[in-house]
Design a protein around this motif. Structure first.
Motif, PDB file in Angstrom:
ATOM      1  N   ARG A  23      -7.098  -2.145   1.577  1.00  0.00           N
ATOM      2  CA  ARG A  23      -6.516  -3.906   0.829  1.00  0.00           C
ATOM      3  C   ARG A  23      -5.105  -2.932   1.211  1.00  0.00           C
ATOM      4  NH1 ARG A  23      -7.369  -2.267  -4.513  1.00  0.00           N
ATOM      5  NH2 ARG A  23      -5.809  -4.505  -5.031  1.00  0.00           N
ATOM      6  N   GLY A  24      -4.684  -2.410   2.833  1.00  0.00           N
ATOM      7  CA  GLY A  24      -3.225  -2.460   2.776  1.00  0.00           C
ATOM      8  C   GLY A  24      -2.438  -1.325   1.947  1.00  0.00           C
ATOM      9  N   ARG A  25      -3.011  -0.507   1.154  1.00  0.00           N
ATOM     10  CA  ARG A  25      -2.365   0.021  -0.054  1.00  0.00           C
ATOM     11  C   ARG A  25      -2.296   2.218   0.544  1.00  0.00           C
ATOM     12  NH1 ARG A  25      -1.339  -2.795  -4.428  1.00  0.00           N
ATOM     13  NH2 ARG A  25      -1.691  -5.016  -4.187  1.00  0.00           N
ATOM     14  N   ASP A 196      -7.252  -7.110   3.120  1.00  0.00           N
ATOM     15  CA  ASP A 196      -6.006  -6.474   3.631  1.00  0.00           C
ATOM     16  C   ASP A 196      -4.526  -7.464   3.633  1.00  0.00           C
ATOM     17  OD1 ASP A 196      -3.939  -5.717   4.867  1.00  0.00           O
ATOM     18  OD2 ASP A 196      -5.317  -3.758   6.051  1.00  0.00           O
ATOM     19  N   GLU A 197      -3.768  -6.894   2.731  1.00  0.00           N
ATOM     20  CA  GLU A 197      -2.386  -7.610   2.299  1.00  0.00           C
ATOM     21  C   GLU A 197      -1.683  -7.163   3.610  1.00  0.00           C
ATOM     22  OE1 GLU A 197      -1.506  -7.321  -1.653  1.00  0.00           O
ATOM     23  OE2 GLU A 197      -2.698  -9.641  -2.189  1.00  0.00           O
ATOM     24  N   LEU A 198      -1.430  -6.054   3.985  1.00  0.00           N
ATOM     25  CA  LEU A 198      -0.173  -5.206   4.661  1.00  0.00           C
ATOM     26  C   LEU A 198      -0.772  -6.099   6.113  1.00  0.00           C
ATOM     27  CD1 LEU A 198       1.963  -3.830   5.510  1.00  0.00           C
ATOM     28  CD2 LEU A 198       0.225  -1.636   5.467  1.00  0.00           C
ATOM     29  N   SER A 232       3.765  -6.359  -1.880  1.00  0.00           N
ATOM     30  CA  SER A 232       3.024  -6.115  -3.061  1.00  0.00           C
ATOM     31  C   SER A 232       2.014  -5.206  -2.962  1.00  0.00           C
ATOM     32  CB  SER A 232       1.800  -7.360  -3.039  1.00  0.00           C
ATOM     33  OG  SER A 232       0.916  -7.623  -2.647  1.00  0.00           O
ATOM     34  N   CYS A 233       1.959  -4.993  -1.633  1.00  0.00           N
ATOM     35  CA  CYS A 233       0.793  -3.488  -0.844  1.00  0.00           C
ATOM     36  C   CYS A 233       2.452  -2.215  -1.399  1.00  0.00           C
ATOM     37  CB  CYS A 233       0.631  -3.757   0.400  1.00  0.00           C
ATOM     38  SG  CYS A 233      -0.414  -5.063   0.549  1.00  0.00           S
ATOM     39  N   SER A 310       5.116   4.049  -2.245  1.00  0.00           N
ATOM     40  CA  SER A 310       5.140   4.303  -0.969  1.00  0.00           C
ATOM     41  C   SER A 310       6.363   5.176  -1.166  1.00  0.00           C
ATOM     42  CB  SER A 310       6.434   2.874  -0.591  1.00  0.00           C
ATOM     43  OG  SER A 310       5.008   1.604  -0.369  1.00  0.00           O
TER      44      SER A 310
END
Length: 315
Positions: A23-25, A196-198, A232-233, A310
């Motif tokens: 999910r890009g997280r 995967d938003e990233l 958001s990620c 992060s």
């Protein structure tokens, strides 16, 4: 459950980290990945060396040199292809900034061994994309294009939108402007609504930058969308890299230590709890939670909880 074996807990942590990475997280994926890496027994590194491979993926996604060194220091002395692949990949990542020749050699050595074994999955072993961008930096255009085309072919065979989108971005970095815009439009469309938003954010940033002169209004919308998705990620600000693509900026480090209360509130907030939920879980007032958050945002030099996961992972 409480009677789960260490091996079972490691496996659960590994798959939680992989789900978050998809999910890009990457910042949230760091905690379960590190926990699995620390808990795994040396004899448990067979069958794809899952804990080491997963934490290496987190290090690469976060561009964290410290985490890469941590994985390298903790790798077992095992004659195992997966362990070898992790070692070469992280050594290449660490060398890329100062010595691209050495980094490219590491990636190609890794790739030759993986190809001989038939390990072509670009979701786990995306060495061709990294090697293509390094070859481009070194002026080896023909080699770069061949690697990028092979990377795209393997990505299409795997089929996941994020993996295909990433390969399109690599090809765009090697193409002329008109072709690059075509490839990036395809990537943005493919990644619209993907998990995967990233990766979607990076595609929007790449395309928005390409369109700044020709289509300024569209460029502004794309860059705003890139910022929104990246935040958001928990990835923070996106910046242009020397390889011609976009990635997240190096995350700022805290200048002061958090108190025990601030650290607990920070962990819960980064995990998605609301202020009311945190107050109930810790048996404190909502106002106390807000005070903790205000203080830790000041110490961590961030604007809000979108960047919290992060920065805590980097710390």
């Amino acid at each position: 459950g409480p009677r789960a074996t260490t091996a079972t807990r490691v496996l659960v942590d590994v798959h939680q980290a992989l789900a978050l990475l998809s999910r890009g997280r990457f910042a949230e994926a760091g905690e379960p990945a590190e926990r699995a890496f620390r808990a795994a027994e040396p004899g448990g590194y067979d069958v794809l060396a899952l804990p080491a491979t997963t934490l290496a993926l987190v290090a690469d996604s976060a561009r964290s040199r410290d985490l890469a060194r941590q994985v390298l220091d903790g790798l077992p002395d095992a004659d195992d292809l997966a362990v070898f692949a992790v070692r070469r990949g992280l050594q290449g990542m660490l060398a890329a900034r100062e010595d691209p020749d050495a980094a490219l050699a590491q990636f190609l050595d890794r790739g030759r061994s993986l190809d001989r074994a038939g390990w072509h999955n670009p979701a786990i072993y995306a060495w061709r994309g990294s090697a293509a961008l390094l070859a481009r930096r070194l002026g080896r255009t023909g080699q770069a294009r061949q690697l990028a085309e092979e990377h795209h072919r393997h990505s299409l065979a795997w089929g996941a939108p994020a993996i295909v989108g990433r390969s399109l971005r690599v090809q765009a970095a090697l193409a002329g402007r008109r072709r690059a815009v075509e490839l990036l439009r395809e990537a943005v469309e493919l990644l619209d609504g993907a998990p995967d938003e990233l990766e979607a954010a990076k595609a929007c940033a790449d395309l928005g930058t390409c369109l700044r002169e020709a289509e300024p209004d569209a460029a502004r919308r794309l860059l705003a969308r890139a910022r929104e998705l990246a935040e958001s990620c928990g990835a923070g600000r996106l910046v242009a890299r020397e390889d011609g693509t976009f990635g997240h900026a190096e995350l700022s480090r805290p200048t002061a230590e958090l108190t025990a209360g601030e650290a607990t509130v920070a962990r819960l907030a980064a995990g998605g709890r609301t202020n009311t939920e945190i107050a109930g879980e810790l048996s404190i007032s909502r106002r106390a939670v807000e005070k903790h958050l205000t203080s830790l945002y000041r110490k961590l030099k961030i604007d809000g909880r979108a960047q919290l996961a992060s920065v805590l992972n980097a710390h």
